[in-house]
Design an enzyme around this catalytic site. Structure first.
Site, PDB file in Angstrom:
ATOM      1  N   GLY A  82       3.923  -1.350   0.844  1.00 30.53           N
ATOM      2  CA  GLY A  82       4.348  -0.247  -0.034  1.00 30.53           C
ATOM      3  C   GLY A  82       3.643  -0.238  -1.371  1.00 30.53           C
ATOM      4  N   GLY A  84       0.259   0.779  -1.889  1.00 33.56           N
ATOM      5  CA  GLY A  84      -0.931   1.624  -1.960  1.00 33.56           C
ATOM      6  C   GLY A  84      -2.171   1.008  -1.348  1.00 33.56           C
ATOM      7  N   LEU A  85      -2.018  -0.130  -0.661  1.00 33.18           N
ATOM      8  CA  LEU A  85      -3.202  -0.813  -0.130  1.00 33.18           C
ATOM      9  C   LEU A  85      -3.321  -0.683   1.391  1.00 33.18           C
ATOM     10  CD1 LEU A  85      -3.211  -4.008  -2.383  1.00 33.18           C
ATOM     11  CD2 LEU A  85      -4.419  -1.851  -2.722  1.00 33.18           C
ATOM     12  N   GLY A  86      -2.550   0.236   1.968  1.00 34.19           N
ATOM     13  CA  GLY A  86      -2.757   0.561   3.377  1.00 34.19           C
ATOM     14  C   GLY A  86      -2.040  -0.345   4.353  1.00 34.19           C
ATOM     15  N   SER A  87      -0.918  -0.957   3.930  1.00 32.08           N
ATOM     16  CA  SER A  87      -0.203  -1.860   4.851  1.00 32.08           C
ATOM     17  C   SER A  87       0.313  -1.085   6.073  1.00 32.08           C
ATOM     18  CB  SER A  87       0.951  -2.567   4.138  1.00 32.08           C
ATOM     19  OG  SER A  87       1.881  -1.626   3.657  1.00 32.08           O
ATOM     20  N   ALA A  89      -0.855   1.746   7.444  1.00 29.94           N
ATOM     21  CA  ALA A  89      -1.952   2.147   8.336  1.00 29.94           C
ATOM     22  C   ALA A  89      -2.455   0.935   9.119  1.00 29.94           C
ATOM     23  CB  ALA A  89      -3.087   2.760   7.519  1.00 29.94           C
ATOM     24  N   ALA A  90      -2.585  -0.212   8.440  1.00 31.38           N
ATOM     25  CA  ALA A  90      -3.123  -1.398   9.122  1.00 31.38           C
ATOM     26  C   ALA A  90      -2.185  -1.856  10.240  1.00 31.38           C
ATOM     27  CB  ALA A  90      -3.357  -2.524   8.119  1.00 31.38           C
ATOM     28  N   ASP A 131      -6.178   7.021   5.647  1.00 34.22           N
ATOM     29  CA  ASP A 131      -5.771   5.605   5.667  1.00 34.22           C
ATOM     30  C   ASP A 131      -5.967   5.002   7.059  1.00 34.22           C
ATOM     31  OD1 ASP A 131      -4.935   6.254   3.145  1.00 34.22           O
ATOM     32  OD2 ASP A 131      -2.851   5.625   3.395  1.00 34.22           O
TER      33      ASP A 131
HETATM   34  C1  MEV Z   1      -1.906   7.390   0.665  1.00 32.57           C
HETATM   35  O1  MEV Z   1      -2.588   6.163   0.820  1.00 32.57           O
HETATM   36  C2  MEV Z   1      -2.887   8.510   0.562  1.00 32.57           C
HETATM   37  C3  MEV Z   1      -2.277   9.902   0.383  1.00 32.57           C
HETATM   38  O2  MEV Z   1      -3.375  10.791   0.137  1.00 32.57           O
HETATM   39  C4  MEV Z   1      -1.518  10.335   1.626  1.00 32.57           C
HETATM   40  C5  MEV Z   1      -2.411  10.619   2.822  1.00 32.57           C
HETATM   41  O3  MEV Z   1      -3.620  10.852   2.650  1.00 32.57           O
HETATM   42  O4  MEV Z   1      -1.855  10.654   3.925  1.00 32.57           O
HETATM   43  C6  MEV Z   1      -1.347   9.954  -0.805  1.00 32.57           C
END
Ligand code: MEV
Length: 309
Positions: A82, A84-87, A89-90, A131
């Protein structure tokens, strides 16, 4: 048993604007999540249940990518959750990869990236594929409105269209500052949409972020770090205008800037993380820690999804 791993990501330019179809640039980073999957008597994830709120992405990935019996999933992650580092998605990409390998299928990147995008879209209510594509393909991923050299695949959703491209950037280290405030992406994305629909200045900010991405990419490719840093600073300001900033992000950004070419929030915002482009990493790291953040040195990561059965 099958095992897969996928990297986290840093959005260098263009978050939020990319949800509206504007260009964005992200790089995979050298923090990874690994998922091991094996048949078991009943479903579990580590020592907990697949139904736990913390496993919502994994549950959606299982629903989409597994038709067999119960599995035990073991997840190990170096990526803070949570932030912003793509946890998310990974873990989504690694789960889909591990399930594919366990099912004896050839695991190809494009179908994994497409499915992982569907999972993020379903969980968040609205998303772009940046992501999940970065976690799948590794290296840097550039999202454009039209196909160009290096096209990986394209996807359409509702009225939006994204063309995903492989992109080469010089290997670079960044200092990330984590505010330690976790923020869910879905509500932040929904808030930006509401603002863009009612305020033409917000719609103009989204378009300007798209232009910044394209110029920022060129600046990074020619190693013009001064210009890239200026564009990062402007991108941060525009994200604040879109309502996804946070006072603790501003504090870390202000602490980093005296020793950096530029600094901006990365990912969905609302807390989470910022990063700085700098050739004085120790000073930036110390300044972020002194301002109350947790600092990491992250490097660009060429490897995306890796699978072994
Ligand atoms: C979140 O890492 C990136 C956003 O642009 C959301 C997305 O692209 O799905 C905020």
């Amino acid at each position: 048993m099958a095992r897969a791993s996928a990297p986290g990501k840093l959005i260098l330019f263009g978050e939020h604007a990319v949800v509206f179809g504007e260009p964005a640039l992200a790089t995979a980073i050298d923090l990874r999540t690994e998922v091991q999957a094996r048949p078991d008597k009943e479903w579990h994830v580590n020592d907990g249940s697949l139904e736990d709120a913390g496993h919502v992405y994994v549950r959606h990935a299982v629903d989409l990518a597994w038709g067999g019996g119960p599995l035990g999933l073991e997840i190990r992650s170096m990526i803070p959750v949570g932030c912003g580092l793509g946890s998310s998605a990974a873990v989504t990409v690694a789960t889909i990869g591990a399930l594919g390998a366990l099912g004896g299928k050839e695991v190809r990147e494009e179908p994994v990236a497409r499915r992982a995008f569907e999972v993020e879209h379903a969980v968040q209510g609205r998303a772009s594929p940046i992501d999940t594509s970065t976690a799948t393909h590794g290296s840097a991923v550039l999202v454009l409105k039209e196909p160009e050299e290096g096209l990986l695949w394209k996807v359409e959703k509702d009225t939006r269209r994204w063309f995903l491209h492989h992109c080469s950037l010089p290997a670079t280290g960044f200092i990330v500052g984590n505010t330690r405030i976790a923020a869910a992406t879905g509500p932040l994305v929904a808030g930006v949409r509401e603002r863009v629909e009612r305020d033409p200045r917000a719609a103009a900010a989204v378009r300007e972020i798209g232009e910044i991405t394209l110029e920022g990419l060129k600046a990074l490719q020619r190693r013009d770090l001064v210009r890239a840093g200026e564009l990062m600073d402007r991108n941060h300001e525009l994200l604040n205008d879109l309502g996804v900033g946070h006072s603790s992000l501003d504090k870390l950004v202000a602490a980093a800037r005296p020793h950096a070419y530029g600094a901006k929030l990365t990912g969905a915002g609302g807390g989470g993380s910022m990063f700085a482009l700098t050739d004085e990493p120790d000073k930036v790291r110390a300044a972020i820690e002194a301002a109350g953040g947790k600092a990491y040195l992250v490097e660009t990561e060429p490897k995306g999804l890796e699978v072994s059965a």
